[in-house]
Scaffold this active site. Structure first.
Site, PDB file in Angstrom:
ATOM      1  N   GLU A 175       8.506  15.637  15.920  1.00 24.51           N
ATOM      2  CA  GLU A 175       9.172  15.579  14.546  1.00 24.51           C
ATOM      3  C   GLU A 175       8.550  16.432  13.588  1.00 24.51           C
ATOM      4  OE1 GLU A 175       8.264  11.823  12.436  1.00 24.51           O
ATOM      5  OE2 GLU A 175      10.421  11.837  11.819  1.00 24.51           O
TER       6      GLU A 175
ATOM      7  N   CYS B 170      13.334   9.961   8.199  1.00 19.96           N
ATOM      8  CA  CYS B 170      13.165   9.783   9.467  1.00 19.96           C
ATOM      9  C   CYS B 170      14.104   9.927  10.486  1.00 19.96           C
ATOM     10  CB  CYS B 170      12.580   8.431   9.500  1.00 19.96           C
ATOM     11  SG  CYS B 170      13.482   7.124   8.579  1.00 19.96           S
TER      12      CYS B 170
ATOM     13  N   LYS C  36       0.968  -1.174  -0.021  1.00 16.68           N
ATOM     14  CA  LYS C  36       0.077  -0.054   0.022  1.00 16.68           C
ATOM     15  C   LYS C  36       0.682   1.059   0.028  1.00 16.68           C
ATOM     16  CE  LYS C  36      -1.897   3.167   2.187  1.00 16.68           C
ATOM     17  NZ  LYS C  36      -1.690   4.590   1.766  1.00 16.68           N
TER      18      LYS C  36
ATOM     19  N   GLU D 152       8.762   1.008  11.348  1.00  8.79           N
ATOM     20  CA  GLU D 152       9.730   1.997  11.312  1.00  8.79           C
ATOM     21  C   GLU D 152       9.345   3.290  11.168  1.00  8.79           C
ATOM     22  OE1 GLU D 152      13.207   3.042  10.935  1.00  8.79           O
ATOM     23  OE2 GLU D 152      13.122   1.193   9.823  1.00  8.79           O
TER      24      GLU D 152
HETATM   25  P1  NAP Z   1       1.723   8.294   7.813  1.00  3.24           P
HETATM   26  O1  NAP Z   1       0.068   8.653   7.932  1.00  3.24           O
HETATM   27  O2  NAP Z   1       2.334   7.747   8.851  1.00  3.24           O
HETATM   28  O3  NAP Z   1       1.689   7.745   6.287  1.00  3.24           O
HETATM   29  C1  NAP Z   1       2.407   6.469   5.977  1.00  3.24           C
HETATM   30  C2  NAP Z   1       1.707   5.412   5.332  1.00  3.24           C
HETATM   31  O4  NAP Z   1       0.804   5.003   6.335  1.00  3.24           O
HETATM   32  C3  NAP Z   1       1.119   5.879   4.189  1.00  3.24           C
HETATM   33  O5  NAP Z   1       0.975   4.887   3.376  1.00  3.24           O
HETATM   34  C4  NAP Z   1      -0.202   6.351   4.852  1.00  3.24           C
HETATM   35  O6  NAP Z   1      -1.546   6.352   3.849  1.00  3.24           O
HETATM   36  C5  NAP Z   1      -0.559   5.003   5.755  1.00  3.24           C
HETATM   37  N1  NAP Z   1      -1.764   5.178   6.667  1.00  3.24           N
HETATM   38  C6  NAP Z   1      -2.198   6.313   7.325  1.00  3.24           C
HETATM   39  N2  NAP Z   1      -3.338   6.045   8.074  1.00  3.24           N
HETATM   40  C7  NAP Z   1      -3.072   4.634   8.067  1.00  3.24           C
HETATM   41  C8  NAP Z   1      -3.894   3.875   8.948  1.00  3.24           C
HETATM   42  N3  NAP Z   1      -4.947   4.157   9.615  1.00  3.24           N
HETATM   43  N4  NAP Z   1      -3.804   2.381   8.791  1.00  3.24           N
HETATM   44  C9  NAP Z   1      -2.922   1.956   7.897  1.00  3.24           C
HETATM   45  N5  NAP Z   1      -2.205   2.794   7.100  1.00  3.24           N
HETATM   46  C10 NAP Z   1      -2.267   4.179   7.181  1.00  3.24           C
HETATM   47  O7  NAP Z   1       2.210   9.791   7.524  1.00  3.24           O
HETATM   48  P2  NAP Z   1       1.878  11.143   6.789  1.00  3.24           P
HETATM   49  O8  NAP Z   1       0.502  11.324   7.196  1.00  3.24           O
HETATM   50  O9  NAP Z   1       2.123  10.807   5.353  1.00  3.24           O
HETATM   51  O10 NAP Z   1       3.196  12.196   7.262  1.00  3.24           O
HETATM   52  C11 NAP Z   1       2.572  12.809   8.439  1.00  3.24           C
HETATM   53  C12 NAP Z   1       3.797  12.869   9.360  1.00  3.24           C
HETATM   54  O11 NAP Z   1       4.519  11.468   9.600  1.00  3.24           O
HETATM   55  C13 NAP Z   1       5.287  13.498   8.780  1.00  3.24           C
HETATM   56  O12 NAP Z   1       4.884  14.730   9.003  1.00  3.24           O
HETATM   57  C14 NAP Z   1       6.299  13.089   9.399  1.00  3.24           C
HETATM   58  O13 NAP Z   1       6.450  13.313  10.688  1.00  3.24           O
HETATM   59  C15 NAP Z   1       5.857  11.379   9.511  1.00  3.24           C
HETATM   60  N6  NAP Z   1       6.473  10.301   8.502  1.00  3.24           N
HETATM   61  C16 NAP Z   1       7.577   9.714   8.908  1.00  3.24           C
HETATM   62  C17 NAP Z   1       8.093   8.994   7.997  1.00  3.24           C
HETATM   63  C18 NAP Z   1       9.141   7.999   8.213  1.00  3.24           C
HETATM   64  O14 NAP Z   1      10.140   7.773   7.232  1.00  3.24           O
HETATM   65  N7  NAP Z   1       9.496   7.738   9.491  1.00  3.24           N
HETATM   66  C19 NAP Z   1       7.550   8.879   6.706  1.00  3.24           C
HETATM   67  C20 NAP Z   1       6.488   9.696   6.287  1.00  3.24           C
HETATM   68  C21 NAP Z   1       5.921  10.513   7.395  1.00  3.24           C
HETATM   69  P3  NAP Z   1      -1.749   7.742   3.278  1.00  3.24           P
HETATM   70  O15 NAP Z   1      -0.560   8.245   2.423  1.00  3.24           O
HETATM   71  O16 NAP Z   1      -3.129   7.597   2.653  1.00  3.24           O
HETATM   72  O17 NAP Z   1      -1.755   8.636   4.380  1.00  3.24           O
END
Ligand code: NAP
Ligand code: MG
Length: 489
Positions: free
Chosen positions: A384, A285, A176, A251
């Site tokens: 973060e 990250c 996904k 992660e």
């Molecule tokens: P996120 O929500 O954690 O997105 C990561 C993945 O999880 C995406 O594929 C997302 O889909 C999916 N996801 C979201 N809600 C989910 C749920 N309830 N069940 C299963 N999967 C789900 O991150 P984001 O909203 O894109 O970014 C927000 C913040 O997360 C950033 O500002 C940053 O702080 C952090 N982040 C961290 C990393 C890392 O490498 N550790 C990477 C990205 C973001 P969708 O794309 O549809 O939301």
């Protein structure tokens, strides 16, 4: 012109069951890049069924580990051939400068595939010490259907961290992608398909996290979830996965400390720390977003750091000379602006940047930003930000540095700059993080395990160890006695 993409399920390109689609944007222009089929629970279910079938029977099930490795190596060769195209697609999708996709992310991603292709025929159990009338051994077996949920910052690389060890060990997978960046992953999967990966082994279902992501993590027939993303989403995934007690590897985010001692090579420390925060527009990250600088070298170090950071070239990610591209989305851009406002309200000193980049009005560009006079209780030192925003904190001595560095809910990476060998070892032991960088930062290698402690998650990707996350040990007892003992008389 916009391109259209479908879901990839059971070796076929298909529309979503609902027929719905969503738009994928170009962060450099704010315009629609592509139109993508939107997968939901029904589509996830079809993908899991296909992955189950491919796992239990058919060519993948029957393929020898050596042939699996050979096939993965063949894919890697094709990926090298198409590496420049993939770099461009990745940069178009998430705004990473082409210099970073072409020379870092894409080569690193292919290296991961080659690393695990080589391990495919080295996944093995053990013969155990047993008495002469018994034979004990272990089988190291694939888990089954893996669910991979990946973010947008390094879509191809972070997908490959899961895909390569999962396939090398004989699993099948449902991916996904993040809603912002499904396209590069769909393009990569085409290359797997053309190289001959059997139908159903890899399935890709783009869609929203709350719908497709949640359906995958709560699915009763998925054997494991491998996730990279935010800590909050990690907690939701763990809850959803508990429905059938599937294991998860998480992660998650970080607020990694980067510590500069006065006995460091200052020029190297400036260069490495800048890479640590501004690489990938700070959307990394492991980025060194809390920088600790020793009092005795503070002014000299910060003068040089700010002077250099001012000259970072922000611009079109497809331009070879660009050093920082746009943030991935308007939502992320606004989030960063909000953090800058909070930093100012809480009394930090804005030493550089802090605003949208004026030369590019339509894209999601932000200036390299530095806050000084930050204290550990400020929001910008705790949360973060995931953008090019550095929080700088002073420290007195080693004890002070360690205490402040570890004062966080996160524990992903950490960095130390010093020429003192004994201090290197003391700090390597004292820092509570999954990775300690010494006189470098934000480095990655397929051989080196990567992952976090505390709320940065658990499990280690990369390295030989990651095979353990995609296999299960089965213990086999063979009685060699002619008769079984009669316990009940
Ligand atoms: P996120 O929500 O954690 O997105 C990561 C993945 O999880 C995406 O594929 C997302 O889909 C999916 N996801 C979201 N809600 C989910 C749920 N309830 N069940 C299963 N999967 C789900 O991150 P984001 O909203 O894109 O970014 C927000 C913040 O997360 C950033 O500002 C940053 O702080 C952090 N982040 C961290 C990393 C890392 O490498 N550790 C990477 C990205 C973001 P969708 O794309 O549809 O939301
Ligand atoms: Mg999201």
């Amino acid at each position: 012109m916009n391109r259209s993409y479908q879901l990839f399920i059971d070796g076929k390109w298909v529309d979503s069951v609902s027929g719905e689609t969503f738009n994928s944007f170009n962060p450099a222009t704010g315009e629609v890049n592509d139109i993508v089929a939107e997968g939901r629970a029904d589509d996830i279910d079809l993908a899991v069924k296909a992955a189950r079938k491919a796992f239990e029977s058919g060519p993948w099930h029957e393929m020898s580990p050596s042939d699996r490795g050979r096939l993965l190596n063949k894919v890697a060769q094709e990926l090298w051939r198409k590496a420049d195209d993939l770099a461009e697609i990745e940069s178009r999708g998430n705004g990473l400068p082409i210099k970073e996709t072409k020379f870092i992310a894409i080569p690193a991603m292919i290296d991961v595939l080659e690393f695990y292709a080589g391990l495919a025929n080295k996944v093995q159990g053990e013969t155990l010490a047993s008495p002469s009338d018994r034979f004990n051994f272990t089988l190291k077996e694939p888990l089954g259907v893996i669910g991979a949920i990946v973010p947008w910052n390094f879509p191809l690389m972070l997908t490959m961290w899961k895909l390569a060890p999962a396939l090398a060990a004989g699993n099948t997978i449902v991916i996904k992608p993040a809603e912002q960046t499904p396209v590069s992953i769909l393009e990569m999967v085409k290359i797997f398909q053309e190289a001959g990966i059997p139908d159903g082994v890899i399935n890709v279902v783009p869609g929203y996290g709350s719908e497709a992501g949640n359906a995958l993590s709560s699915h009763p027939d998925v054997n494991k979830i491998a996730f990279t993303g935010s800590t909050n989403t990690g907690k939701l995934i763990m809850q959803a996965a508990s429905k059938n007690l599937k294991p998860v590897s998480l992660e998650l985010g970080g607020k990694s400390p980067n510590i500069i001692f006065d006995d460091a090579n200052i020029e190297n420390a400036v260069n490495g720390s800048m890479f640590g925060i501004y690489f990938g527009q700070g959307q990394v990250c492991a980025s060194g977003s809390r920088m600790f600088v020793q009092d005795s070298v503070y002014d000299q170090f910060m003068d040089e750091f700010i002077k250099k950071a001012k000259n970072i070239k922000v611009g079109n990610p497809l331009d070879q000379t660009t050093q920082m591209g746009p943030q991935v989305s308007l939502q992320q851009l606004e989030r960063i602006e909000q953090y800058v406002a909070t930093g100012l309200e809480e009394g930090a000193h804005l030493a550089l940047g802090g605003e949208r980049c004026k030369t590019n009005e339509n894209g999601y560009f932000f200036t390299p930003t530095i806050f000084e006079n930050v204290t550990s209780d400020m929001t910008i030192a705790k949360e973060e930000i995931f953008g090019p925003v550095l929080s700088v904190i002073r420290f007195k001595d080693e004890e002070d540095a360690l205490k402040k560095a570890n004062d966080t809910v996160y524990g992903l990476a950490s960095g130390v700059w010093t020429e003192n060998l004994k201090r290197v070892h003391r700090m390597a032991k004292g820092l509570k993080a999954g990775t300690v960088y010494v006189n470098t930062f934000s480095m990655l290698d397929s051989v080196a395990p990567f992952g976090g402690t505390k709320q940065s998650g658990f499990g280690r990707e990369l390295g030989i160890q990651a095979i353990d996350m995609y296999t299960e040990t089965k213990s086999v007892w063979v009685n060699l006695n002619d008769e079984h003992f009669n316990w009940y008389g």
